[in-house]
Design a protein around this motif. Structure first.
Motif, short mmCIF file in Angstrom:
data_model
loop_
_atom_site.label_atom_id
_atom_site.label_comp_id
_atom_site.label_asym_id
_atom_site.label_seq_id
_atom_site.Cartn_x
_atom_site.Cartn_y
_atom_site.Cartn_z
N ARG A 220 35.22 132.93 -18.14
CA ARG A 220 34.00 132.65 -17.38
C ARG A 220 34.00 133.40 -16.06
O ARG A 220 32.97 133.93 -15.62
N LEU A 221 35.14 133.42 -15.39
CA LEU A 221 35.22 134.08 -14.09
C LEU A 221 35.37 135.60 -14.22
O LEU A 221 35.12 136.33 -13.26
N GLY A 222 35.81 136.05 -15.38
CA GLY A 222 35.98 137.48 -15.59
C GLY A 222 37.20 138.05 -14.90
O GLY A 222 37.24 139.26 -14.61
N VAL A 223 38.20 137.22 -14.64
CA VAL A 223 39.43 137.68 -13.98
C VAL A 223 40.63 137.01 -14.64
O VAL A 223 40.50 135.97 -15.29
N SER A 224 41.79 137.61 -14.45
CA SER A 224 43.03 137.00 -14.89
C SER A 224 43.61 136.19 -13.74
O SER A 224 43.79 136.70 -12.64
N LEU A 225 43.88 134.91 -13.99
CA LEU A 225 44.39 134.02 -12.95
C LEU A 225 45.90 133.88 -13.00
O LEU A 225 46.54 133.61 -11.97
N LEU A 226 46.46 134.06 -14.21
CA LEU A 226 47.88 133.84 -14.40
C LEU A 226 48.50 134.99 -15.18
O LEU A 226 47.87 135.55 -16.07
N GLU A 227 49.71 135.33 -14.82
CA GLU A 227 50.51 136.28 -15.60
C GLU A 227 51.49 135.49 -16.44
O GLU A 227 52.28 134.71 -15.92
N GLY B 14 58.11 132.94 -17.72
CA GLY B 14 57.30 131.84 -17.21
C GLY B 14 55.91 132.27 -16.84
O GLY B 14 55.32 133.16 -17.47
N VAL B 15 55.39 131.65 -15.79
CA VAL B 15 54.01 131.87 -15.35
C VAL B 15 54.01 132.24 -13.88
O VAL B 15 54.77 131.66 -13.09
N ALA B 16 53.17 133.20 -13.51
CA ALA B 16 53.02 133.58 -12.11
C ALA B 16 51.54 133.74 -11.80
O ALA B 16 50.73 134.03 -12.68
N LEU B 17 51.18 133.51 -10.55
CA LEU B 17 49.79 133.67 -10.13
C LEU B 17 49.46 135.13 -9.87
O LEU B 17 50.26 135.86 -9.28
N THR B 18 48.29 135.56 -10.31
CA THR B 18 47.78 136.86 -9.92
C THR B 18 47.16 136.76 -8.53
O THR B 18 47.09 135.66 -7.95
N ALA B 19 46.69 137.88 -8.00
CA ALA B 19 46.02 137.85 -6.70
C ALA B 19 44.78 136.95 -6.76
O ALA B 19 44.51 136.17 -5.84
N ALA B 20 44.04 137.04 -7.87
CA ALA B 20 42.87 136.18 -8.04
C ALA B 20 43.29 134.72 -8.15
O ALA B 20 42.63 133.82 -7.62
N GLY B 21 44.40 134.47 -8.84
CA GLY B 21 44.89 133.11 -8.96
C GLY B 21 45.31 132.51 -7.63
O GLY B 21 45.09 131.32 -7.37
N GLU B 22 45.90 133.33 -6.75
CA GLU B 22 46.27 132.87 -5.41
C GLU B 22 45.03 132.41 -4.64
O GLU B 22 45.04 131.39 -3.95
#
Length: 287
Positions: free
Chosen positions: A45-52, A57-65
Protein backbone atom coordinates in the motif's frame (compact mmCIF):
# COMPACT_ATOMS: atom_id res chain seq x y z
CA UNK A 1 -3.52 5.37 -0.17
CA UNK A 2 -2.08 7.91 2.28
CA UNK A 3 -4.04 6.71 5.32
CA UNK A 4 -2.92 4.17 7.90
CA UNK A 5 -5.08 2.06 10.19
CA UNK A 6 -4.29 1.95 13.89
CA UNK A 7 -4.31 -1.87 13.81
CA UNK A 8 -1.67 -2.14 11.09
CA UNK A 9 0.46 0.49 12.79
CA UNK A 10 0.42 -1.58 15.98
CA UNK A 11 1.40 -4.66 13.98
CA UNK A 12 4.32 -2.85 12.37
CA UNK A 13 5.47 -1.25 15.63
CA UNK A 14 5.58 -4.65 17.34
CA UNK A 15 7.82 -6.06 14.60
CA UNK A 16 9.95 -2.91 14.46
CA UNK A 17 10.57 -2.95 18.21
CA UNK A 18 11.22 -6.70 18.49
CA UNK A 19 12.94 -7.13 15.09
CA UNK A 20 11.52 -10.64 15.16
CA UNK A 21 8.19 -11.77 13.67
CA UNK A 22 7.74 -14.64 16.10
CA UNK A 23 8.18 -12.53 19.25
CA UNK A 24 6.05 -9.73 17.79
CA UNK A 25 3.24 -12.18 16.99
CA UNK A 26 3.39 -13.56 20.52
CA UNK A 27 3.15 -10.07 22.00
CA UNK A 28 0.18 -9.30 19.76
CA UNK A 29 -1.55 -12.57 20.61
CA UNK A 30 -1.71 -13.79 17.02
CA UNK A 31 -0.04 -16.32 14.73
CA UNK A 32 3.04 -15.34 12.76
CA UNK A 33 1.75 -15.96 9.17
CA UNK A 34 -1.15 -13.44 9.42
CA UNK A 35 1.25 -10.89 10.90
CA UNK A 36 3.73 -11.37 8.05
CA UNK A 37 0.94 -10.99 5.49
CA UNK A 38 -0.32 -7.82 7.19
CA UNK A 39 3.13 -6.22 7.02
CA UNK A 40 3.48 -7.21 3.36
CA UNK A 41 0.09 -5.63 2.55
CA UNK A 42 1.18 -2.46 4.35
CA UNK A 43 4.40 -2.32 2.30
CA UNK A 44 2.43 -2.76 -0.94
CA UNK A 45 0.00 0.00 0.00
CA UNK A 46 2.78 2.41 0.88
CA UNK A 47 4.91 1.38 -2.08
CA UNK A 48 8.08 1.02 0.02
CA UNK A 49 10.03 -1.70 1.77
CA UNK A 50 9.84 -1.30 5.55
CA UNK A 51 11.85 -4.32 6.63
CA UNK A 52 14.86 -6.22 5.38
CA UNK A 53 14.38 -9.94 5.90
CA UNK A 54 17.24 -12.43 5.77
CA UNK A 55 18.48 -15.55 7.50
CA UNK A 56 19.98 -13.53 10.35
CA UNK A 57 16.69 -11.84 11.18
CA UNK A 58 14.87 -8.59 10.49
CA UNK A 59 16.19 -5.05 10.15
CA UNK A 60 14.49 -1.72 9.49
CA UNK A 61 14.99 0.05 6.19
CA UNK A 62 15.30 3.84 6.05
CA UNK A 63 11.57 4.01 5.34
CA UNK A 64 10.92 1.64 8.23
CA UNK A 65 12.90 3.89 10.60
CA UNK A 66 10.69 6.82 9.59
CA UNK A 67 7.46 4.88 10.10
CA UNK A 68 8.66 3.60 13.48
CA UNK A 69 9.23 7.17 14.67
CA UNK A 70 6.06 8.58 13.14
CA UNK A 71 4.01 5.54 14.08
CA UNK A 72 4.86 5.82 17.77
CA UNK A 73 3.77 9.45 17.77
CA UNK A 74 0.56 8.56 15.94
CA UNK A 75 -0.31 5.73 18.34
CA UNK A 76 0.43 7.96 21.34
CA UNK A 77 -1.90 10.57 19.84
CA UNK A 78 -4.78 8.13 19.41
CA UNK A 79 -4.27 6.79 22.95
CA UNK A 80 -4.16 10.34 24.30
CA UNK A 81 -7.36 11.25 22.46
CA UNK A 82 -9.17 8.28 23.99
CA UNK A 83 -7.93 8.99 27.53
CA UNK A 84 -8.73 12.70 27.44
CA UNK A 85 -12.13 12.07 25.88
CA UNK A 86 -13.02 9.65 28.68
CA UNK A 87 -11.93 12.17 31.30
CA UNK A 88 -13.96 14.92 29.65
CA UNK A 89 -17.02 12.67 29.70
CA UNK A 90 -16.50 11.41 33.23
CA UNK A 91 -15.73 7.85 32.07
CA UNK A 92 -12.22 7.56 33.53
CA UNK A 93 -13.68 5.60 36.46
CA UNK A 94 -17.04 4.60 37.94
CA UNK A 95 -18.78 7.70 39.23
CA UNK A 96 -15.81 9.88 38.24
CA UNK A 97 -16.13 13.67 38.09
CA UNK A 98 -17.11 15.19 34.79
CA UNK A 99 -14.61 18.03 34.96
CA UNK A 100 -11.13 16.83 35.86
CA UNK A 101 -7.53 17.62 34.88
CA UNK A 102 -4.49 15.42 35.49
CA UNK A 103 -1.36 17.36 36.41
CA UNK A 104 1.96 15.49 36.10
CA UNK A 105 4.73 16.63 38.44
CA UNK A 106 8.23 15.41 39.18
CA UNK A 107 8.16 13.88 42.64
CA UNK A 108 9.87 16.15 45.16
CA UNK A 109 10.27 19.17 42.88
CA UNK A 110 8.49 22.55 42.97
CA UNK A 111 6.58 21.65 46.14
CA UNK A 112 5.86 25.25 47.19
CA UNK A 113 4.94 26.27 43.64
CA UNK A 114 2.58 23.31 43.30
CA UNK A 115 0.96 24.07 46.68
CA UNK A 116 0.34 27.71 45.67
CA UNK A 117 -1.00 26.73 42.24
CA UNK A 118 -3.48 24.19 43.60
CA UNK A 119 -4.70 26.58 46.27
CA UNK A 120 -5.12 29.53 43.90
CA UNK A 121 -6.87 27.47 41.23
CA UNK A 122 -9.27 25.82 43.70
CA UNK A 123 -10.50 29.31 44.64
CA UNK A 124 -11.47 30.06 41.00
CA UNK A 125 -15.20 29.82 40.13
CA UNK A 126 -15.98 26.60 38.29
CA UNK A 127 -12.50 25.16 38.89
CA UNK A 128 -11.99 21.60 37.70
CA UNK A 129 -10.82 18.88 40.04
CA UNK A 130 -7.04 18.46 39.81
CA UNK A 131 -5.51 15.00 40.09
CA UNK A 132 -1.80 15.29 40.87
CA UNK A 133 0.22 12.51 39.22
CA UNK A 134 3.80 12.22 40.56
CA UNK A 135 6.38 11.02 38.05
CA UNK A 136 10.06 10.26 37.71
CA UNK A 137 12.65 12.32 35.85
CA UNK A 138 11.53 13.15 32.29
CA UNK A 139 8.33 11.10 32.55
CA UNK A 140 6.12 14.19 32.35
CA UNK A 141 6.82 14.49 28.62
CA UNK A 142 5.61 10.97 27.86
CA UNK A 143 2.58 11.41 30.12
CA UNK A 144 1.51 14.49 28.19
CA UNK A 145 2.03 12.81 24.82
CA UNK A 146 0.09 9.62 25.60
CA UNK A 147 -2.76 11.32 27.45
CA UNK A 148 -2.08 10.14 30.98
CA UNK A 149 -1.75 13.83 31.86
CA UNK A 150 -3.41 16.99 30.56
CA UNK A 151 -0.79 19.40 31.88
CA UNK A 152 2.61 19.14 33.58
CA UNK A 153 5.15 21.06 35.60
CA UNK A 154 8.38 20.68 33.64
CA UNK A 155 11.92 21.73 34.43
CA UNK A 156 14.43 22.96 31.86
CA UNK A 157 17.11 21.86 31.10
CA UNK A 158 16.05 18.40 32.36
CA UNK A 159 12.75 18.21 30.44
CA UNK A 160 12.26 18.85 26.74
CA UNK A 161 9.46 21.29 25.92
CA UNK A 162 9.52 20.40 22.20
CA UNK A 163 6.01 20.01 20.81
CA UNK A 164 4.29 21.61 23.80
CA UNK A 165 2.98 25.06 24.64
CA UNK A 166 4.36 26.36 27.91
CA UNK A 167 4.64 29.32 30.27
CA UNK A 168 7.66 30.03 32.47
CA UNK A 169 6.77 30.16 36.17
CA UNK A 170 9.97 30.37 38.24
CA UNK A 171 13.77 30.04 38.18
CA UNK A 172 15.84 28.49 40.94
CA UNK A 173 19.32 27.17 41.67
CA UNK A 174 20.39 23.58 42.24
CA UNK A 175 21.53 21.76 45.37
CA UNK A 176 23.49 18.64 46.19
CA UNK A 177 21.70 16.38 48.68
CA UNK A 178 24.20 14.46 50.79
CA UNK A 179 24.19 12.29 53.91
CA UNK A 180 24.17 14.67 56.88
CA UNK A 181 27.33 13.20 58.37
CA UNK A 182 29.47 13.45 55.23
CA UNK A 183 32.41 15.92 55.36
CA UNK A 184 31.17 17.79 52.28
CA UNK A 185 27.84 18.44 54.03
CA UNK A 186 29.60 21.04 56.19
CA UNK A 187 30.56 23.17 53.16
CA UNK A 188 28.62 26.37 52.42
CA UNK A 189 28.73 25.71 48.67
CA UNK A 190 29.94 22.99 46.34
CA UNK A 191 30.69 22.70 42.63
CA UNK A 192 29.60 20.03 40.19
CA UNK A 193 33.21 18.81 40.11
CA UNK A 194 33.17 18.40 43.90
CA UNK A 195 30.34 15.86 43.77
CA UNK A 196 31.13 14.15 40.47
CA UNK A 197 33.70 11.71 41.88
CA UNK A 198 33.28 11.29 45.64
CA UNK A 199 34.84 8.03 46.88
CA UNK A 200 32.13 5.59 48.03
CA UNK A 201 29.39 8.16 47.28
CA UNK A 202 28.53 7.95 43.55
CA UNK A 203 25.87 10.11 41.94
CA UNK A 204 22.40 8.60 41.79
CA UNK A 205 21.18 7.63 38.31
CA UNK A 206 17.61 8.31 37.16
CA UNK A 207 16.17 6.73 34.03
CA UNK A 208 15.72 9.11 31.11
CA UNK A 209 13.21 7.85 28.56
CA UNK A 210 13.58 4.34 29.96
CA UNK A 211 17.40 4.23 29.89
CA UNK A 212 19.80 4.73 32.77
CA UNK A 213 22.96 6.77 32.07
CA UNK A 214 26.26 4.92 32.60
CA UNK A 215 28.02 5.17 35.93
CA UNK A 216 28.66 3.42 39.23
CA UNK A 217 25.79 5.08 41.10
CA UNK A 218 22.61 3.20 42.05
CA UNK A 219 19.69 3.08 39.61
CA UNK A 220 16.90 5.09 41.21
CA UNK A 221 13.27 4.05 40.72
CA UNK A 222 11.45 6.44 43.06
CA UNK A 223 12.04 9.25 45.52
CA UNK A 224 11.62 7.12 48.65
CA UNK A 225 14.37 4.77 47.48
CA UNK A 226 16.62 7.76 46.75
CA UNK A 227 15.96 9.32 50.16
CA UNK A 228 16.84 6.11 51.95
CA UNK A 229 20.04 5.51 49.96
CA UNK A 230 21.24 9.06 50.68
CA UNK A 231 20.47 8.65 54.39
CA UNK A 232 22.45 5.38 54.41
CA UNK A 233 25.46 7.10 52.85
CA UNK A 234 25.23 5.21 49.56
CA UNK A 235 24.66 8.02 47.07
CA UNK A 236 24.38 11.78 46.44
CA UNK A 237 21.79 13.50 44.25
CA UNK A 238 21.31 16.84 42.50
CA UNK A 239 17.91 18.55 42.70
CA UNK A 240 16.37 21.97 42.15
CA UNK A 241 16.50 24.07 45.32
CA UNK A 242 12.79 23.42 45.89
CA UNK A 243 13.73 19.79 46.58
CA UNK A 244 14.56 20.88 50.14
CA UNK A 245 10.86 20.34 50.93
CA UNK A 246 11.25 16.55 51.05
CA UNK A 247 14.58 16.26 52.89
CA UNK A 248 14.91 13.95 55.89
CA UNK A 249 16.81 14.78 59.09
CA UNK A 250 19.58 12.47 57.79
CA UNK A 251 20.06 14.69 54.70
CA UNK A 252 21.90 17.96 54.11
CA UNK A 253 21.39 20.26 51.11
CA UNK A 254 24.35 22.30 49.85
CA UNK A 255 23.99 24.88 47.04
CA UNK A 256 25.88 24.17 43.81
CA UNK A 257 27.61 27.37 42.76
CA UNK A 258 28.21 26.45 39.11
CA UNK A 259 25.10 24.41 38.25
CA UNK A 260 22.84 25.97 35.60
CA UNK A 261 19.58 27.46 36.86
CA UNK A 262 16.43 25.34 36.67
CA UNK A 263 13.44 27.00 35.01
CA UNK A 264 10.03 25.59 35.92
CA UNK A 265 7.34 25.72 33.23
CA UNK A 266 3.73 24.71 33.08
CA UNK A 267 3.34 22.81 29.81
CA UNK A 268 0.44 21.33 27.86
CA UNK A 269 -0.29 19.83 24.41
CA UNK A 270 -0.18 22.53 21.75
CA UNK A 271 -3.54 21.46 20.26
CA UNK A 272 -5.50 21.52 23.53
CA UNK A 273 -8.88 23.29 23.48
CA UNK A 274 -9.82 22.56 27.10
CA UNK A 275 -11.46 25.51 28.88
CA UNK A 276 -10.58 24.00 32.26
CA UNK A 277 -6.94 23.77 31.23
CA UNK A 278 -6.97 27.36 29.98
CA UNK A 279 -8.23 28.45 33.40
CA UNK A 280 -5.44 26.56 35.17
CA UNK A 281 -2.81 28.17 32.90
CA UNK A 282 -4.18 31.65 33.62
CA UNK A 283 -3.99 30.97 37.35
CA UNK A 284 -0.41 29.69 37.06
CA UNK A 285 0.79 32.77 35.19
CA UNK A 286 -0.65 35.04 37.90
CA UNK A 287 1.27 33.40 40.76
Amino acid sequence: MDTLETRELRYFMAVAEELHFGRAAELLGMAQPPLSRAIQRLERRLGVSLLERNRRGVALTAAGEVLMHEGRAALDATTAAARRTRRAGGAAGPGGPRNRLVLAVKAGASHELLHKLLGAYAAEPGAAEIEVLPSGTCEQEEMLRDGRADVALMHAPFNSLAGFDSEELMTEGQIAILPAGHPLAARRTLTLADISDIPDLPLARWARHGTYPPGPGPEIHDQTQLAQLIALGRTVAVFPDSGRAWLWAEHTAVPLSDAPPVVSHIAWPAHSRSLALAGLIRTATRL
